[in-house]
Design a protein around this motif. Structure first.
Motif, mmCIF file in Angstrom:
data_model
loop_
_atom_site.group_PDB
_atom_site.id
_atom_site.type_symbol
_atom_site.label_atom_id
_atom_site.label_comp_id
_atom_site.label_asym_id
_atom_site.label_seq_id
_atom_site.Cartn_x
_atom_site.Cartn_y
_atom_site.Cartn_z
ATOM 1 N N VAL A 85 0.503 -1.086 0.218
ATOM 2 C CA VAL A 85 -0.026 0.333 -0.379
ATOM 3 C C VAL A 85 1.176 1.585 0.177
ATOM 4 N N SER A 86 1.920 1.369 1.133
ATOM 5 C CA SER A 86 2.653 2.224 0.762
ATOM 6 C C SER A 86 3.761 2.595 -0.520
ATOM 7 N N GLU A 87 4.378 1.617 -1.093
ATOM 8 C CA GLU A 87 5.026 1.462 -2.340
ATOM 9 C C GLU A 87 3.388 2.273 -3.705
ATOM 10 N N LEU A 88 2.026 1.579 -3.438
ATOM 11 C CA LEU A 88 1.184 1.911 -4.408
ATOM 12 C C LEU A 88 0.797 3.564 -3.753
ATOM 13 N N ALA A 89 0.649 3.866 -2.549
ATOM 14 C CA ALA A 89 0.243 5.526 -2.498
ATOM 15 C C ALA A 89 1.061 6.505 -2.766
ATOM 16 N N GLY A 118 5.916 -11.083 5.919
ATOM 17 C CA GLY A 118 6.259 -10.914 6.885
ATOM 18 C C GLY A 118 4.824 -9.890 7.063
ATOM 19 N N ARG A 119 5.773 -8.726 7.411
ATOM 20 C CA ARG A 119 4.793 -7.833 7.752
ATOM 21 C C ARG A 119 4.145 -7.415 7.258
ATOM 22 N N HIS A 120 4.195 -7.323 5.558
ATOM 23 C CA HIS A 120 3.722 -6.734 4.398
ATOM 24 C C HIS A 120 2.577 -7.373 3.928
ATOM 25 N N ILE A 121 2.181 -6.375 3.155
ATOM 26 C CA ILE A 121 0.687 -6.839 2.544
ATOM 27 C C ILE A 121 0.799 -6.615 1.262
ATOM 28 N N LEU A 122 1.091 -7.885 -0.313
ATOM 29 C CA LEU A 122 1.549 -6.991 -0.722
ATOM 30 C C LEU A 122 0.092 -7.735 -1.854
ATOM 31 N N TYR A 123 -0.156 -6.643 -2.953
ATOM 32 C CA TYR A 123 -1.083 -6.521 -4.017
ATOM 33 C C TYR A 123 -0.777 -6.930 -5.786
ATOM 34 N N GLN A 124 -1.761 -7.634 -5.833
ATOM 35 C CA GLN A 124 -0.463 -7.855 -6.797
ATOM 36 C C GLN A 124 -1.851 -8.601 -8.731
#
Length: 144
Positions: A85-89, A118-124
């Protein structure tokens, strides 16, 4: 013991649950029953499969979501590689809150998938169908 006074129930005629789903979908799409039947028939013929109005409604929802430039940009970014989310935002100049809101809708319609690492949620991208729709759309608009 006191006895509750209630009116006797009038039996409700049995209805086909599929008919109710069709009526509900037609109403959500702003279609009459006849229009719903016509669009279902035309969609079934066009794709060569037996579709129901809820299928047409789901397709319309996907096109609606992809019709927003901000959500389309999120999809395009996720076509490149899985992202947080951080990268996308940051990449789209959206607040994290707005980005998360859009991502939830895209995930609900199975346009995007999320995976915890891990502690990140990745969107694809959820599957190749969506990638093909997006690529084919851009091929169409750039074709002479």
């Amino acid at each position: 013991m006191s006895e509750s006074k209630t009116k006797p129930r009038t039996p409700v005629p049995a209805t086909d649950p599929d008919d109710c789903q069709e009526c509900d979908a037609a109403a959500r799409l702003g279609l009459s029953t006849e229009q719903g039947e016509a669009v279902t028939r035309d969609a079934s013929r066009a794709v060569g499969a037996d579709l129901a109005l809820p299928d047409v409604e789901a397709a319309a929802k996907i096109f609606s979501l992809l019709g927003d430039a901000g959500r389309l940009q999120l999809v395009l970014r996720c076509m490149e590689k899985p992202q947080t989310v951080s990268e996308l935002a940051a990449a789209t100049n959206m607040s994290q809150s707005l980005c998360s809101h859009h991502l939830r809708h895209l995930r609900d319609q199975r346009i995007l998938a999320s995976e915890r690492r891990g502690r990140h949620i990745l969107y694809q991208i959820d599957d190749d169908h969506i990638s093909r729709v997006v690529r084919d759309t851009f091929a169409h608009v750039t074709h002479d």
